[in-house]
Design a protein around this motif. Structure first.
Motif, mmCIF file in Angstrom:
data_model
loop_
_atom_site.group_PDB
_atom_site.id
_atom_site.type_symbol
_atom_site.label_atom_id
_atom_site.label_comp_id
_atom_site.label_asym_id
_atom_site.label_seq_id
_atom_site.Cartn_x
_atom_site.Cartn_y
_atom_site.Cartn_z
ATOM 1 N N PHE A 38 0.823 -1.211 0.000
ATOM 2 C CA PHE A 38 0.000 0.000 0.000
ATOM 3 C C PHE A 38 0.858 1.263 0.000
ATOM 4 N N PHE A 39 2.075 1.153 0.519
ATOM 5 C CA PHE A 39 2.942 2.319 0.671
ATOM 6 C C PHE A 39 3.936 2.478 -0.473
ATOM 7 N N LEU A 40 3.917 1.564 -1.447
ATOM 8 C CA LEU A 40 4.835 1.633 -2.582
ATOM 9 C C LEU A 40 4.141 2.261 -3.792
ATOM 10 N N PRO A 41 4.917 2.860 -4.701
ATOM 11 C CA PRO A 41 4.322 3.478 -5.891
ATOM 12 C C PRO A 41 3.936 2.430 -6.924
ATOM 13 N N GLU A 42 3.024 2.786 -7.807
ATOM 14 C CA GLU A 42 2.720 1.952 -8.956
ATOM 15 C C GLU A 42 3.838 2.110 -9.979
ATOM 16 N N SER A 43 3.999 1.126 -10.858
ATOM 17 C CA SER A 43 5.000 1.209 -11.921
ATOM 18 C C SER A 43 4.733 2.430 -12.797
ATOM 19 N N PRO A 44 5.751 3.288 -13.005
ATOM 20 C CA PRO A 44 5.519 4.473 -13.847
ATOM 21 C C PRO A 44 5.132 4.120 -15.279
ATOM 22 N N ARG A 45 5.626 3.010 -15.792
ATOM 23 C CA ARG A 45 5.265 2.615 -17.154
ATOM 24 C C ARG A 45 3.803 2.186 -17.230
ATOM 25 N N TYR A 46 3.316 1.517 -16.212
ATOM 26 C CA TYR A 46 1.891 1.166 -16.190
ATOM 27 C C TYR A 46 1.038 2.427 -16.087
ATOM 28 N N LEU A 47 1.480 3.400 -15.301
ATOM 29 C CA LEU A 47 0.732 4.644 -15.163
ATOM 30 C C LEU A 47 0.654 5.386 -16.488
ATOM 31 N N ILE A 48 1.756 5.401 -17.238
ATOM 32 C CA ILE A 48 1.747 6.062 -18.548
ATOM 33 C C ILE A 48 0.821 5.318 -19.502
ATOM 34 N N GLU A 49 0.858 3.987 -19.450
ATOM 35 C CA GLU A 49 -0.003 3.200 -20.328
ATOM 36 C C GLU A 49 -1.476 3.477 -20.038
ATOM 37 N N THR A 50 -1.796 3.758 -18.778
ATOM 38 C CA THR A 50 -3.180 4.049 -18.403
ATOM 39 C C THR A 50 -3.450 5.561 -18.368
ATOM 40 N N GLU A 51 -2.536 6.345 -18.974
ATOM 41 C CA GLU A 51 -2.691 7.786 -19.184
ATOM 42 C C GLU A 51 -2.742 8.597 -17.894
ATOM 43 N N ARG A 52 -2.032 8.127 -16.874
ATOM 44 C CA ARG A 52 -1.900 8.900 -15.621
ATOM 45 C C ARG A 52 -0.514 9.545 -15.635
ATOM 46 N N TYR A 53 -0.352 10.508 -16.520
ATOM 47 C CA TYR A 53 0.957 11.047 -16.865
ATOM 48 C C TYR A 53 1.608 11.835 -15.726
ATOM 49 N N THR A 54 0.839 12.666 -15.047
ATOM 50 C CA THR A 54 1.409 13.495 -13.976
ATOM 51 C C THR A 54 1.967 12.628 -12.854
ATOM 52 N N GLU A 55 1.205 11.628 -12.470
ATOM 53 C CA GLU A 55 1.650 10.720 -11.407
ATOM 54 C C GLU A 55 2.877 9.937 -11.845
ATOM 55 N N ALA A 56 2.901 9.518 -13.119
ATOM 56 C CA ALA A 56 4.044 8.755 -13.631
ATOM 57 C C ALA A 56 5.318 9.596 -13.601
ATOM 58 N N ARG A 57 5.222 10.868 -14.037
ATOM 59 C CA ARG A 57 6.402 11.738 -14.037
ATOM 60 C C ARG A 57 6.907 11.956 -12.614
ATOM 61 N N ARG A 58 5.963 12.167 -11.685
ATOM 62 C CA ARG A 58 6.362 12.379 -10.285
ATOM 63 C C ARG A 58 7.080 11.155 -9.715
ATOM 64 N N ILE A 59 6.577 9.970 -10.012
ATOM 65 C CA ILE A 59 7.200 8.747 -9.489
ATOM 66 C C ILE A 59 8.568 8.511 -10.127
ATOM 67 N N LEU A 60 8.693 8.788 -11.420
ATOM 68 C CA LEU A 60 9.998 8.654 -12.070
ATOM 69 C C LEU A 60 11.036 9.539 -11.398
ATOM 70 N N HIS A 61 10.663 10.770 -11.066
ATOM 71 C CA HIS A 61 11.597 11.663 -10.373
ATOM 72 C C HIS A 61 11.942 11.123 -8.990
ATOM 73 N N ARG A 62 10.947 10.576 -8.298
ATOM 74 C CA ARG A 62 11.213 10.050 -6.958
ATOM 75 C C ARG A 62 12.112 8.813 -7.008
ATOM 76 N N LEU A 63 11.936 8.004 -8.041
ATOM 77 C CA LEU A 63 12.735 6.777 -8.162
ATOM 78 C C LEU A 63 14.170 7.041 -8.596
ATOM 79 N N HIS A 64 14.370 8.042 -9.459
ATOM 80 C CA HIS A 64 15.675 8.173 -10.108
ATOM 81 C C HIS A 64 16.405 9.481 -9.874
#
Length: 502
Positions: free
Chosen positions: A189-215
């Motif tokens: 529950f406390f981990l992020p979703e895969s940024p690639r899955y988020l992009i595939e499901t068009e949740r772009y803002t969340e995906a970009r935020r998680i990519l920055h947090r991961l890398h």
């Protein structure tokens, strides 16, 4: 900060791999329990014991294939959590078993859970990892499998010190599975979703935020934006392929090739014989004259050797030497070790020659070391890397379900009988496969994927421009498809993809 966070995410997710190792290893000690064998009126080399292990693998086949649907529809996190929930139910049934049916149903559910997690965890890790350290990050899955084996062995070894009349010998090791399953189910529950899955499901803002947090390391924002653009471009290009569903993996030529790579690496991993040793090593030790609590103790030491070798390999070696070379080396080295094991066993039929017995244990241990520095981590890394985003869920599900668990089910069922009847001759089945099939296929067909982004690996296999339908339907990534993107907003990763497909 980003690297530390990524490792933390990968380790917690790999609790699913820990369950893989624990659930796979726990039966080694359970079937060595005198109380268990008496309670269910069976022996170690009976078909019933084979059925207990094969139903676990059979359940894992179902879980792996179902995971392909769950991952694409509900995401990577949900799939891992579903596996943890099923594991709790399966473990409870096994620990409370009053008859063989409860054991078998519990093992099926536990296998189902492990099947889900065994295909979902490497995909989740690969999609969250930085290309430079993806081998280490995904290799943590194999590391946690090994740790799971260690814990299962020592929990089982301690439990076997209970009186032979006590059911604690086998009920407690089976019940212990609930602990890591609860940690995983709640922790996800406390981990992020895969940024690639988020992009595939068009949740772009969340995906970009998680990519920055991961890398993010504070200095690489431009690289992260380029990576984000590259992922967006790749996913949009792959979506332009009109084939959908499971059949797309077989009808789109490039996807079919990459699926075969994923299936092959899982089959080759099983054909090293490592799981046969893991499940039935106490039977092997008895053929070497090592019986009673000593065989369980040796099994405990054996299960510690592999994870130590794996840790050294994934942290210091894997991302430097790549995937192909370790697997090529292992096909030869494991074949030699198993051949030596067979020779020593043939000359020591009653297990009374101490020197031969020590040599036999050494070569069993050697197989574990070589495997842990090759196929163990490489199989999960390579499988997760070669699948394109559009079929990553279903492709990994098929590769793990068929290549890993279906083959494992076969060996789990026939191995106790084969070890009882063929004895040392059984090892040559694996030797022949390694040298005649695994070695040439890896040498001539496998690609090197180290330190490449998942989108760059698309190009390694011919690029998305080769992903055409047999009937000539428009290809992904053509000029027509790419015109919708503003190249000025893309980073170098995305632009390199466009230049290749144009």
């Amino acid at each position: 900060m980003g690297r530390l966070y990524t490792i933390s995410v990968a380790v917690l997710a790999a609790t699913g791999s820990f369950l893989f190792g624990y659930d796979s290893g726990v039966m080694t000690d359970v079937i060595d329990s005198p109380n268990f064998l008496e309670y269910f009126n069976t022996t170690q080399t009976s078909s019933i014991v084979g059925a207990i292990n094969s139903t676990f693998s059979g359940g894992a086949v179902i879980g792996s294939l179902q995971g392909g649907l769950t991952m694409d529809r509900f995401g990577r996190k949900f799939t891992i959590q579903l596996g943890a929930f099923l594991c709790i139910i399966g473990a409870s049934l096994q620990a409370a078993a009053q008859n063989l049916s409860m054991i078998l149903i519990g093992r099926i559910l536990a296998g189902w859970a492990v099947g889900l997690m065994s295909m979902a965890v490497p995909v989740y890790q690969a999609e969250c990892a930085h290309p430079r350290s993806r081998g280490m990050i995904v290799g943590l899955a194999q590391q946690m499998i090994g740790i799971g084996f260690i814990v299962s062995t020592w929990v089982g070894y301690g439990s076997l010190h209970a009186p032979a009349t006590s059911q604690f010998q086998w009920r407690f090791p089976l019940a212990f599975q609930v602990v890591p399953a609860l940690i995983l189910g709640i922790g996800m529950f406390f981990l992020p979703e895969s940024p690639r899955y988020l992009i595939e499901t068009e949740r772009y803002t969340e995906a970009r935020r998680i990519l920055h947090r991961l890398h993010s390391d504070g200095l690489n924002d431009a690289w992260i934006e380029a990576e984000y653009s590259g992922i967006c471009t790749a996913i949009e290009a792959e979506k332009s392929v009109t084939a959908t569903g499971w059949m797309a993996m077989f009808t789109v030529p490039q996807w079919r090739t990459r699926l075969l790579h994923g299936v092959a690496v899982q089959v080759f991993t099983q054909m090293t014989g490592i799981n046969v040793i893991g499940y039935y090593q106490t039977i092997m030790y008895k053929s070497l004259g090592i019986t009673g609590s000593r065989s369980t103790l040796v099994a405990g030491i054996y299960n510690c050797v592999g994870p130590l070798a794996n840790f050294i390999f994934v942290v210091f070696i894997l991302d430097r030497v790549g995937r192909r070379k370790p697997m090529l080396f292992a096909t030869v080295a494991i074949s030699l070790a198993l051949s030596c094991e067979a020779v020593l066993n043939s000359q020591n039929p009653d297990g009374r020659k101490v020197g031969y017995s020590i040599g036999g244990v050494f070569f069993i241990f050697l197989v574990s070391v070589v495997f842990s520095m090759s196929f163990g981590p490489c199989s999960w890394v390579y499988m997760a890397e070669v699948m394109p985003m559009q079929i990553r869920g279903k492709g990994n599900a098929f590769a793990v379900g068929i290549g890993n668990w279906a083959v494992s089910t076969l060996w789990n069922q026939i191995s106790p009988v084969a070890l009882g009847k063929l004895q040392w001759k059984f090892y040559f089945v694996f030797v022949a496969w390694n040298l005649c099939i695994s070695l040439p296929v890896i040498y001539f067909f496998f690609q090197e994927t180290k330190q490449k982004s998942l989108e760059e690996i698309d190009l390694l296999f011919g690029g998305r421009s080769s992903a055409l339908h047999e009937d000539g339907v428009s290809e992904p990534g053509t000029k027509r498809d790419i015109q919708q993107f503003d190249k000025a907003e893309m980073g170098p990763s995305a632009l390199s993809i466009i230049q290749n497909v144009q």
